[in-house]
Scaffold this active site. Structure first.
Site, PDB file in Angstrom:
ATOM      1  CB  SER A  39      11.600  11.353  23.428  1.00 20.76           C
ATOM      2  OG  SER A  39      10.682  12.409  23.243  1.00 20.76           O
ATOM      3  CE  LYS A 113      11.448  13.837  19.393  1.00 15.11           C
ATOM      4  NZ  LYS A 113      11.587  12.704  20.329  1.00 15.11           N
TER       5      LYS A 113
END
Length: 231
Positions: A39, A113
């Protein structure tokens, strides 16, 4: 005449000191985390190891736009662990690695993230457009080649609450980040209190060693202040 102690007793003190230092370092200073998915490509690859600064939050520092952070699952972002992951032997090994700073705690769920916006910011995420923060379009050279900034999860305009963060993966088309959770409890925001720290370098493999600086595009985003009305 002084009796010489067995060699294994001679090792007890330095080993004990090393273990205490390791515990202090991993609790307050730096923690190593492995990357479980793609991701954050291409900034981070699956199975990379990053070092996370845990010290700054102890001195009141808060995450800033553009930083790559590790945080506890706000709730429901990650699936339940598989039977293999909960195997007693594997859990024992991971606990040992956790103690010396080579793995995160067994019973915690963590994500990594990039911080796109902080409390008080307004995010615009529309199909066919760049991400905007406080009306400033972001130039995002770090996103995965071929990915689109928001096309797969166009969520419109979002206001980030105080003491919360809006986070996104660099591989936008392969990241269930804040955008994917806007209709769930918590609204897709990450509470600042859930943040473990900032990932500041890729430590392993050595061939991929690199620092993780804040991209220049975020330095051009102005903080949006709410004016205080006179009493």
């Amino acid at each position: 005449m002084r009796t010489k102690r067995p060699w294994w007793k001679e090792l007890l003190v330095p080993v004990g000191v090393a273990l205490v230092l390791a515990l202090v370092i991993t609790t307050f200073l730096v923690q190593a985390f492995s990357i479980p998915s793609g991701s954050m490509q291409n900034t981070l690859q699956k199975d990379d190891w990053v070092l996370v600064d845990k010290l700054t939050p102890w001195f009141g520092g808060t995450p800033q736009r553009g930083e790559v952070i590790v945080f506890r699952d706000p709730g429901g972002w990650l699936p339940e662990r598989s039977s293999q992951e909960t195997n007693a032997a594997l859990r024992g090994i991971q606990k040992a690695l956790t103690f010396v700073g080579l793995a995160p705690p067994v019973d915690e769920k963590y994500l990594i993230k990039r911080v796109i916006a902080v409390g008080g910011d307004t995010v615009e995420c529309n199909r066919g457009e760049p991400v905007k923060v406080n009306e400033k379009p972001l130039d995002e050279p770090y996103i995965y080649p071929g990915s689109t900034p928001c096309d797969d999860y166009p969520v419109g305009t979002i206001k980030v609450p105080k003491d919360h963060l809006w986070v996104m993966g660099d591989h936008r088309n392969d990241s269930r980040d804040s955008r994917a959770h806007v209709h769930e409890a918590g609204g897709g925001f990450v509470p600042v209190k859930n943040v473990i720290g900032r990932a500041f370098t890729v430590a392993w493999p050595i061939s991929r060693w690199a620092t993780l600086p804040v991209p220049d595009t975020f330095r051009r985003v102005a903080t949006r202040f709410t004016p205080t009305l006179p009493r």
